[in-house]
Design a protein around this motif. Structure first.
Motif, PDB file in Angstrom:
ATOM      1  N   ILE A  85      48.043  37.106  48.716  1.00  0.00           N
ATOM      2  CA  ILE A  85      46.867  37.178  49.581  1.00  0.00           C
ATOM      3  C   ILE A  85      45.693  37.777  48.805  1.00  0.00           C
ATOM      4  O   ILE A  85      45.741  38.937  48.410  1.00  0.00           O
ATOM      5  CB  ILE A  85      47.117  38.049  50.830  1.00  0.00           C
ATOM      6  CG1 ILE A  85      48.400  37.626  51.548  1.00  0.00           C
ATOM      7  CG2 ILE A  85      45.932  37.961  51.782  1.00  0.00           C
ATOM      8  CD1 ILE A  85      48.768  38.542  52.705  1.00  0.00           C
ATOM      9  N   PRO A  86      44.632  36.995  48.568  1.00  0.00           N
ATOM     10  CA  PRO A  86      43.430  37.569  47.962  1.00  0.00           C
ATOM     11  C   PRO A  86      42.500  38.122  49.032  1.00  0.00           C
ATOM     12  O   PRO A  86      42.353  37.550  50.112  1.00  0.00           O
ATOM     13  CB  PRO A  86      42.799  36.369  47.261  1.00  0.00           C
ATOM     14  CG  PRO A  86      43.185  35.203  48.117  1.00  0.00           C
ATOM     15  CD  PRO A  86      44.536  35.534  48.716  1.00  0.00           C
ATOM     16  N   TYR A  87      41.851  39.246  48.725  1.00  0.00           N
ATOM     17  CA  TYR A  87      40.886  39.855  49.636  1.00  0.00           C
ATOM     18  C   TYR A  87      39.485  39.907  49.057  1.00  0.00           C
ATOM     19  O   TYR A  87      38.553  40.351  49.732  1.00  0.00           O
ATOM     20  CB  TYR A  87      41.336  41.268  50.021  1.00  0.00           C
ATOM     21  CG  TYR A  87      42.594  41.298  50.848  1.00  0.00           C
ATOM     22  CD1 TYR A  87      42.581  40.924  52.192  1.00  0.00           C
ATOM     23  CD2 TYR A  87      43.812  41.672  50.292  1.00  0.00           C
ATOM     24  CE1 TYR A  87      43.737  40.934  52.962  1.00  0.00           C
ATOM     25  CE2 TYR A  87      44.976  41.694  51.049  1.00  0.00           C
ATOM     26  CZ  TYR A  87      44.936  41.329  52.379  1.00  0.00           C
ATOM     27  OH  TYR A  87      46.088  41.345  53.128  1.00  0.00           O
ATOM     28  N   ILE A 124      35.962  31.657  38.234  1.00  0.00           N
ATOM     29  CA  ILE A 124      36.181  32.254  39.541  1.00  0.00           C
ATOM     30  C   ILE A 124      37.302  33.276  39.460  1.00  0.00           C
ATOM     31  O   ILE A 124      38.416  32.953  39.035  1.00  0.00           O
ATOM     32  CB  ILE A 124      36.548  31.176  40.581  1.00  0.00           C
ATOM     33  CG1 ILE A 124      35.513  30.035  40.570  1.00  0.00           C
ATOM     34  CG2 ILE A 124      36.666  31.787  41.980  1.00  0.00           C
ATOM     35  CD1 ILE A 124      36.031  28.751  41.179  1.00  0.00           C
ATOM     36  N   VAL A 125      37.026  34.506  39.879  1.00  0.00           N
ATOM     37  CA  VAL A 125      38.027  35.561  39.901  1.00  0.00           C
ATOM     38  C   VAL A 125      38.353  35.890  41.353  1.00  0.00           C
ATOM     39  O   VAL A 125      37.451  36.092  42.170  1.00  0.00           O
ATOM     40  CB  VAL A 125      37.525  36.832  39.178  1.00  0.00           C
ATOM     41  CG1 VAL A 125      38.544  37.965  39.313  1.00  0.00           C
ATOM     42  CG2 VAL A 125      37.246  36.533  37.715  1.00  0.00           C
ATOM     43  N   MET A 126      39.651  35.921  41.667  1.00  0.00           N
ATOM     44  CA  MET A 126      40.093  36.396  42.980  1.00  0.00           C
ATOM     45  C   MET A 126      41.087  37.531  42.779  1.00  0.00           C
ATOM     46  O   MET A 126      41.845  37.546  41.802  1.00  0.00           O
ATOM     47  CB  MET A 126      40.719  35.266  43.800  1.00  0.00           C
ATOM     48  CG  MET A 126      39.704  34.272  44.325  1.00  0.00           C
ATOM     49  SD  MET A 126      40.316  33.309  45.748  1.00  0.00           S
ATOM     50  CE  MET A 126      41.600  32.371  44.969  1.00  0.00           C
ATOM     51  N   ALA A 127      41.078  38.460  43.724  1.00  0.00           N
ATOM     52  CA  ALA A 127      41.962  39.617  43.606  1.00  0.00           C
ATOM     53  C   ALA A 127      42.489  39.987  44.978  1.00  0.00           C
ATOM     54  O   ALA A 127      41.807  39.829  45.989  1.00  0.00           O
ATOM     55  CB  ALA A 127      41.220  40.799  42.992  1.00  0.00           C
ATOM     56  N   GLY A 128      43.726  40.495  44.991  1.00  0.00           N
ATOM     57  CA  GLY A 128      44.345  40.890  46.246  1.00  0.00           C
ATOM     58  C   GLY A 128      45.687  41.528  46.016  1.00  0.00           C
ATOM     59  O   GLY A 128      45.805  42.511  45.281  1.00  0.00           O
ATOM     60  N   THR A 129      46.707  40.928  46.587  1.00  0.00           N
ATOM     61  CA  THR A 129      48.044  41.515  46.502  1.00  0.00           C
ATOM     62  C   THR A 129      49.090  40.414  46.528  1.00  0.00           C
ATOM     63  O   THR A 129      48.840  39.304  47.000  1.00  0.00           O
ATOM     64  CB  THR A 129      48.261  42.490  47.685  1.00  0.00           C
ATOM     65  OG1 THR A 129      49.499  43.166  47.531  1.00  0.00           O
ATOM     66  CG2 THR A 129      48.268  41.752  49.013  1.00  0.00           C
ATOM     67  N   THR A 130      50.262  40.733  45.998  1.00  0.00           N
ATOM     68  CA  THR A 130      51.395  39.814  46.090  1.00  0.00           C
ATOM     69  C   THR A 130      52.649  40.611  46.406  1.00  0.00           C
ATOM     70  O   THR A 130      52.860  41.702  45.852  1.00  0.00           O
ATOM     71  CB  THR A 130      51.593  39.016  44.783  1.00  0.00           C
ATOM     72  OG1 THR A 130      52.674  38.087  44.949  1.00  0.00           O
ATOM     73  CG2 THR A 130      51.887  39.910  43.602  1.00  0.00           C
ATOM     74  N   ALA A 131      53.454  40.106  47.319  1.00  0.00           N
ATOM     75  CA  ALA A 131      54.687  40.775  47.714  1.00  0.00           C
ATOM     76  C   ALA A 131      55.821  40.369  46.780  1.00  0.00           C
ATOM     77  O   ALA A 131      55.895  39.226  46.324  1.00  0.00           O
ATOM     78  CB  ALA A 131      55.038  40.418  49.153  1.00  0.00           C
ATOM     79  N   ASN A 168      41.137  45.232  47.704  1.00  0.00           N
ATOM     80  CA  ASN A 168      40.343  44.767  48.847  1.00  0.00           C
ATOM     81  C   ASN A 168      39.001  44.174  48.446  1.00  0.00           C
ATOM     82  O   ASN A 168      38.396  43.439  49.235  1.00  0.00           O
ATOM     83  CB  ASN A 168      40.103  45.917  49.819  1.00  0.00           C
ATOM     84  CG  ASN A 168      41.368  46.366  50.520  1.00  0.00           C
ATOM     85  OD1 ASN A 168      42.219  45.552  50.857  1.00  0.00           O
ATOM     86  ND2 ASN A 168      41.516  47.669  50.721  1.00  0.00           N
ATOM     87  N   ALA A 169      38.499  44.506  47.263  1.00  0.00           N
ATOM     88  CA  ALA A 169      37.204  43.994  46.814  1.00  0.00           C
ATOM     89  C   ALA A 169      37.213  43.925  45.295  1.00  0.00           C
ATOM     90  O   ALA A 169      37.843  44.752  44.627  1.00  0.00           O
ATOM     91  CB  ALA A 169      36.069  44.885  47.308  1.00  0.00           C
ATOM     92  N   VAL A 170      36.496  42.954  44.752  1.00  0.00           N
ATOM     93  CA  VAL A 170      36.444  42.764  43.306  1.00  0.00           C
ATOM     94  C   VAL A 170      35.011  42.457  42.903  1.00  0.00           C
ATOM     95  O   VAL A 170      34.254  41.837  43.666  1.00  0.00           O
ATOM     96  CB  VAL A 170      37.406  41.637  42.857  1.00  0.00           C
ATOM     97  CG1 VAL A 170      36.961  40.283  43.399  1.00  0.00           C
ATOM     98  CG2 VAL A 170      37.547  41.597  41.345  1.00  0.00           C
ATOM     99  N   ALA A 171      34.620  42.905  41.707  1.00  0.00           N
ATOM    100  CA  ALA A 171      33.272  42.644  41.207  1.00  0.00           C
ATOM    101  C   ALA A 171      33.322  42.515  39.691  1.00  0.00           C
ATOM    102  O   ALA A 171      34.221  43.054  39.024  1.00  0.00           O
ATOM    103  CB  ALA A 171      32.314  43.759  41.620  1.00  0.00           C
ATOM    104  N   GLY A 204      35.078  48.484  49.976  1.00  0.00           N
ATOM    105  CA  GLY A 204      33.913  47.820  49.410  1.00  0.00           C
ATOM    106  C   GLY A 204      33.512  48.422  48.083  1.00  0.00           C
ATOM    107  O   GLY A 204      33.891  49.549  47.749  1.00  0.00           O
ATOM    108  N   LEU A 205      32.700  47.678  47.315  1.00  0.00           N
ATOM    109  CA  LEU A 205      32.385  48.058  45.947  1.00  0.00           C
ATOM    110  C   LEU A 205      31.033  47.478  45.552  1.00  0.00           C
ATOM    111  O   LEU A 205      30.716  46.331  45.862  1.00  0.00           O
ATOM    112  CB  LEU A 205      33.470  47.505  45.012  1.00  0.00           C
ATOM    113  CG  LEU A 205      33.223  47.504  43.513  1.00  0.00           C
ATOM    114  CD1 LEU A 205      33.225  48.929  42.976  1.00  0.00           C
ATOM    115  CD2 LEU A 205      34.284  46.669  42.805  1.00  0.00           C
ATOM    116  N   ALA A 206      30.224  48.297  44.869  1.00  0.00           N
ATOM    117  CA  ALA A 206      29.012  47.822  44.208  1.00  0.00           C
ATOM    118  C   ALA A 206      28.972  48.434  42.823  1.00  0.00           C
ATOM    119  O   ALA A 206      29.338  49.599  42.636  1.00  0.00           O
ATOM    120  CB  ALA A 206      27.767  48.213  45.009  1.00  0.00           C
TER     121      ALA A 206
END
Length: 464
Positions: A177-179, A189-196, A241-244, A303-305
């Motif tokens: 699941i990417p968040y 394209i970068v996606m980040a989240g979690t994997t079980a 939860n957030a990526v930058a 969140g992230l900046a």
């Protein structure tokens, strides 16, 4: 910080913080009455194609002309989950020429899709991220492309409008699941989240990078797989939860984790080099922390900046919540130096103590998103649950030294005792743009957006 908490409660007690009303100044933070439906400063957007009609917004992006694109998970006529996108014109009204009647959805041939990672813009295309549910226990990262006119675009690698990839670290479970989603300057394209792994409580931080064509980028991650998993032995649950993307090309993710043997979550920051290898922020791969007084309770970053700092590194402005006492969540904003895990002590309401600020109000308050207002500070969007009530959006601001501003606006879409859930916030020219969802009735959620005025008197930036 006590001062921020006291000020916030005082504003509430004095009745200055009301739905659609900005405290302290008549302009900064007020709803823009030249924007939205019926000059309200707000725009409700309904998909309502079928099923439960629970259309839940996950993120937004602002176009160069001030248009606002909002994405989320919507239900089609058969109740099947699909990714949906809408476009608001610069005046806040739905663009009827976008997609079909101002709305666009992923094609049924792409399967059941959930927009959990929000939306990003790449040139004249929109990239919507989330996961594809193939079976009950097999979920894959997926990204879908639309034109800025709402037409599905095809990735060159597959000639389909959505591309997906599976991580599958465990033998019996694959819930990827990417968040968060971000686009690099080169278009990757970068996606980040979690994997079980073995079960839903045994998770790794997961990063995935796609080429511009939609193929996995085999110059990135573990064994050039296009995937990077992260978690050292001290932890059992990692979630981003957030990526930058930092100005030097590094990849920063924030979220939460659990220490082995612990009962509560801690805030998590991780950073990767541009090739996906781990870049340590402390003596460990992970930067993990709680704020004072919350070390036996949950702390999470949502969140992230990133802000250019010294030595070629970006500083990190992170937001979320800290459970300071009982079950009450306090909003949290913290600044950390880009090259270390250390707090920036100059960001503490000007007193140079701890590098973070917390605010407590009602039953719960949590910052979900943060945006930079150049040369002024940081605008935050929160979910605010008043005592005994249901949640509304709340927008506030912090100055560069961590001092809280009086710009505080509570935004209510639904009727009394209906929940509104914020997704994210942006600062664009002289406005603050907020996106999220609001509960119309039962389980029927719709998208929502609002625009607040910003810096109306001293728009040239010379105010001190």
């Amino acid at each position: 910080m006590v001062a921020n908490t006291t000020m916030f409660r005082t504003l509430l007690a004095c009745g200055l913080l009301q739905a659609g009303f900005a405290a302290a100044t008549p302009l900064d933070g007020a709803l823009d009455t030249n924007w939205g439906v019926l000059s309200s400063g707000k725009s409700p957007i309904s998909f309502d194609y079928g099923g439960t009609m629970s259309d839940f917004a996950s993120g937004s992006v602002i176009g160069p002309d001030g248009s606002m694109y909002i994405s989320g998970t919507v239900r089609d006529a058969n109740g099947v989950a699909r990714m949906g996108v809408t476009r608001l014109l610069p005046n806040g009204l739905i663009d009827d020429n976008f997609g079909t009647d101002g709305r666009a959805m992923t094609q049924t041939s792409q399967g059941e899709l959930f927009n959990t990672a929000g939306i990003a813009m790449r040139g004249n295309s929109l990239l919507v991220g989330g996961y594809k549910k193939t079976t009950a226990d097999n979920w894959d990262f997926v990204v879908c492309a639309f034109s800025t006119g709402g037409v599905p675009l095809l990735f060159n690698s597959t000639l389909t409008s959505c591309v997906s990839a599976s991580i599958e670290p465990g033998p019996s479970l694959s819930r990827d699941i990417p968040y968060g989603i971000a686009v690099q300057p080169d278009g990757k394209i970068v996606m980040a989240g979690t994997t079980a792994v073995a079960n839903v409580s045994d998770t790794y931080a997961a990063f995935m990078r796609f080429e511009t064509s939609g193929a996995l980028d085999h110059s990135f991650g573990l064994s050039n797989s296009g995937i990077q998993l992260m978690r050292t032995n001290n932890f059992i649950r990692h979630q981003i939860n957030a990526v930058a993307i930092a100005s030097n090309g590094k990849i920063v993710g924030v979220g939460k984790t659990d220490v082995v043997g612990g009962n509560d979550s801690s805030a998590l920051i991780v950073r990767l080099e541009a090739d996906g290898t781990v870049d340590q922020l402390s003596q460990s791969d992970e930067c993990v922390f709680e704020v004072d007084g919350s070390n036996s309770r949950d702390t999470e970053l949502l969140g992230l900046a990133l802000v250019p700092g010294g030595g070629g590194e970006d500083d990190m402005i992170t937001v979320g919540y800290a459970q300071m006492s009982g079950t009450v969540h306090s909003a949290l904003i913290a600044k950390r130096r880009g090259s270390t895990c250390a707090y920036d002590a100059s960001f503490s309401g000007g007193d140079g103590t701890n590098g973070y600020a917390t605010v407590t109000a009602g039953d719960s308050l949590g910052f979900h998103s943060v945006a930079v207002q150049p040369n002024v500070g940081y605008v935050v969007a929160a979910n605010y649950t008043p005592t005994g009530g249901d949640s509304d959006w709340l927008v506030g601001r912090y100055y560069l030294d961590g001092t809280s501003d009086f710009l505080l606006t509570q935004i209510d879409f639904g009727n009394i005792h209906q929940s509104d859930v914020v997704a994210d916030v942006h600062v664009f020219h002289d406005g603050i743009y907020v996106a999220g969802s609001w509960l119309k009735s039962g389980v029927n959620y719709d998208f929502g957006a609002a625009r607040l005025l910003l810096d109306q008197i001293f728009a040239d930036g010379f105010d001190g």
